[in-house]
Design a protein around this motif. Structure first.
Motif, PDB file in Angstrom:
ATOM      1  N   ASN A 134       5.463   5.070  -6.924  1.00  0.00           N
ATOM      2  CA  ASN A 134       6.396   4.635  -5.889  1.00  0.00           C
ATOM      3  C   ASN A 134       7.026   5.804  -5.143  1.00  0.00           C
ATOM      4  O   ASN A 134       8.101   5.670  -4.563  1.00  0.00           O
ATOM      5  CB  ASN A 134       7.490   3.752  -6.496  1.00  0.00           C
ATOM      6  N   THR A 135       6.346   6.948  -5.159  1.00  0.00           N
ATOM      7  CA  THR A 135       6.819   8.116  -4.426  1.00  0.00           C
ATOM      8  C   THR A 135       5.678   8.703  -3.603  1.00  0.00           C
ATOM      9  O   THR A 135       4.502   8.456  -3.879  1.00  0.00           O
ATOM     10  CB  THR A 135       7.342   9.218  -5.370  1.00  0.00           C
ATOM     11  N   ARG A 174       3.100  16.159   0.724  1.00  0.00           N
ATOM     12  CA  ARG A 174       2.234  15.099   1.243  1.00  0.00           C
ATOM     13  C   ARG A 174       3.002  14.283   2.264  1.00  0.00           C
ATOM     14  O   ARG A 174       4.223  14.187   2.222  1.00  0.00           O
ATOM     15  CB  ARG A 174       1.805  14.156   0.110  1.00  0.00           C
ATOM     16  N   ILE A 175       2.249  13.653   3.143  1.00  0.00           N
ATOM     17  CA  ILE A 175       2.843  12.738   4.115  1.00  0.00           C
ATOM     18  C   ILE A 175       2.665  11.294   3.644  1.00  0.00           C
ATOM     19  O   ILE A 175       3.542  10.470   3.811  1.00  0.00           O
ATOM     20  CB  ILE A 175       2.220  12.944   5.510  1.00  0.00           C
ATOM     21  N   TRP A 176       1.522  11.015   3.021  1.00  0.00           N
ATOM     22  CA  TRP A 176       1.202   9.670   2.543  1.00  0.00           C
ATOM     23  C   TRP A 176       1.052   9.667   1.030  1.00  0.00           C
ATOM     24  O   TRP A 176       0.615  10.642   0.433  1.00  0.00           O
ATOM     25  CB  TRP A 176      -0.108   9.197   3.143  1.00  0.00           C
ATOM     26  N   GLY A 177       1.375   8.519   0.438  1.00  0.00           N
ATOM     27  CA  GLY A 177       1.152   8.289  -0.978  1.00  0.00           C
ATOM     28  C   GLY A 177      -0.081   7.427  -1.195  1.00  0.00           C
ATOM     29  O   GLY A 177      -0.813   7.102  -0.251  1.00  0.00           O
ATOM     30  N   LEU A 236      -5.377  10.880  -7.480  1.00  0.00           N
ATOM     31  CA  LEU A 236      -5.492   9.491  -7.024  1.00  0.00           C
ATOM     32  C   LEU A 236      -5.416   9.411  -5.503  1.00  0.00           C
ATOM     33  O   LEU A 236      -6.219   8.713  -4.872  1.00  0.00           O
ATOM     34  CB  LEU A 236      -4.376   8.635  -7.633  1.00  0.00           C
ATOM     35  N   ILE A 237      -4.459  10.113  -4.928  1.00  0.00           N
ATOM     36  CA  ILE A 237      -4.304  10.085  -3.470  1.00  0.00           C
ATOM     37  C   ILE A 237      -5.534  10.682  -2.796  1.00  0.00           C
ATOM     38  O   ILE A 237      -6.042  10.134  -1.806  1.00  0.00           O
ATOM     39  CB  ILE A 237      -3.015  10.820  -3.046  1.00  0.00           C
ATOM     40  N   LEU A 276       7.289   1.460   0.681  1.00  0.00           N
ATOM     41  CA  LEU A 276       7.377   2.917   0.577  1.00  0.00           C
ATOM     42  C   LEU A 276       7.045   3.551   1.923  1.00  0.00           C
ATOM     43  O   LEU A 276       5.979   3.307   2.486  1.00  0.00           O
ATOM     44  CB  LEU A 276       6.407   3.424  -0.493  1.00  0.00           C
ATOM     45  N   GLU A 277       7.969   4.351   2.435  1.00  0.00           N
ATOM     46  CA  GLU A 277       7.765   4.982   3.735  1.00  0.00           C
ATOM     47  C   GLU A 277       7.000   6.291   3.597  1.00  0.00           C
ATOM     48  O   GLU A 277       7.164   7.024   2.624  1.00  0.00           O
ATOM     49  CB  GLU A 277       9.110   5.253   4.418  1.00  0.00           C
TER      50      GLU A 277
END
Length: 134
Positions: A68-69, A74-77, A39-40, A110-111
């Motif tokens: 939600n993670t 990875r750096i981004w979700g 998905l990412i 989410l950061e």
């Protein structure tokens, strides 16, 4: 989800072969993680049809807890990629798909996993000039 020649998912094959419940749980977790990465990747590449197809398939849709993670490595979700592109339709689709989950909500705060400057999806959208998304 992947299927064999008999149209069975990996979990169904493992069940048919008598796999232990602990293995089936592990397999399910790994498949969900794989789908999360897919998905990412699709969102990163702006492939919204593929994102939608994975989300709309009951066999492949990750849990809201997973979405939600930010996966390890990875750096981004997913939400960060959606915000980068400002793809409002996908955000709305996510909210619609997961709106009946009484225990958890889509984490719009989410950061990212950036060491010095973690960002939330809104920060990314604003940084890209996607004010309609933010």
């Amino acid at each position: 989800a992947a299927h064999n020649d008999d149209d069975q998912t990996p979990r169904q094959v493992a069940q048919d072969e008598g796999a232990e419940p602990a293995f089936l749980d592990y397999l399910e977790q790994r498949l969900e993680l794989q789908t999360h990465h897919e998905l990412i990747n699709h969102a990163r590449d702006g492939q919204w049809t593929q994102v939608s197809d994975l989300l709309d398939n009951d066999d492949t849709r990750p849990s809201l807890t997973t979405l939600n993670t930010v996966p390890e490595g990875r750096i981004w979700g997913l939400l960060h990629q959606v915000a980068y592109w400002g793809h409002v339709a996908t955000l709305e689709h996510l909210c619609t798909l997961y709106d009946d989950d009484a225990n958890t909500v889509l984490n719009l705060e989410l950061e990212t996993r950036e060491d010095d400057a973690a960002q939330v999806p809104r920060d990314i959208a604003i940084g890209r000039g996607r004010h309609d998304f933010a």
